[in-house]
Design an enzyme around this catalytic site. Sequence first.
Site, PDB file in Angstrom:
ATOM      1  N   CYS A   1       0.828  -1.210   0.000  1.00  0.00           N
ATOM      2  CA  CYS A   1       0.000   0.000   0.000  1.00  0.00           C
ATOM      3  C   CYS A   1       0.861   1.259   0.000  1.00  0.00           C
ATOM      4  O   CYS A   1       0.363   2.344  -0.268  1.00  0.00           O
ATOM      5  CB  CYS A   1      -0.940   0.007   1.198  1.00  0.00           C
ATOM      6  SG  CYS A   1      -0.073   0.075   2.773  1.00  0.00           S
TER       7      CYS A   1
ATOM      8  N   CYS B   1      -2.850  -2.824   8.569  1.00  0.00           N
ATOM      9  CA  CYS B   1      -2.526  -1.496   9.079  1.00  0.00           C
ATOM     10  C   CYS B   1      -2.178  -1.581  10.570  1.00  0.00           C
ATOM     11  O   CYS B   1      -1.307  -0.858  11.051  1.00  0.00           O
ATOM     12  CB  CYS B   1      -3.677  -0.529   8.862  1.00  0.00           C
ATOM     13  SG  CYS B   1      -4.390  -0.605   7.214  1.00  0.00           S
TER      14      CYS B   1
HETATM   15 FE1  FES Z   1      -1.705  -0.008   4.227  1.00  0.00          FE
HETATM   16 FE2  FES Z   1      -3.437   1.107   5.781  1.00  0.00          FE
HETATM   17  S1  FES Z   1      -3.725   0.593   3.694  1.00  0.00           S
HETATM   18  S2  FES Z   1      -1.393   0.682   6.241  1.00  0.00           S
END
Ligand code: FES
Length: 140
Positions: free
Chosen positions: A33, A102
């Site tokens: 991400c 996360c």
């Molecule tokens: Fe990767 Fe939140 S989407 S840390």
Amino acid sequence: MYSRKVIEHFQHPRNVGEIKNPDGVGKVGNPICGDIMEIYIKVKANRIDDIKFRTFGCAAAIATSSMITELAKGKALEEALKLTRNDVAYELEGLPPIKMHCSNLAADGLHKAIENYLKKTKKGKGKESQVSGLLDGGEG
Ligand code: FES
């Protein structure tokens, strides 16, 4: 979707910022991400005396950073090392499954900051296997 608590921590994150001359720093990122998190700690008498974070990431990454600082503040290092992503998610009243990584970032960032402190103070010697054991076992 996000719980009431995630939204509240995202909108009003606790312990945001940087600590000057920190005793330990943990930097983690998720290559998928692209989110990045930095955790700074000050240690006094083997406890986390102060903790702050800087996070460039999604709402869940900000909320989990905020929550891990609340959970870790004042704890003995050994106790703080036992905090897992599940503890973070639980305290936030849950996270969507796609956002669980996360909370992993937050727990990893805290553990890395403590490891960094232990290495710097050389207290890590001999404790390192214990530390990595805790880390290996704590990711849930
Ligand atoms: Fe990767 Fe939140 S989407 S840390």
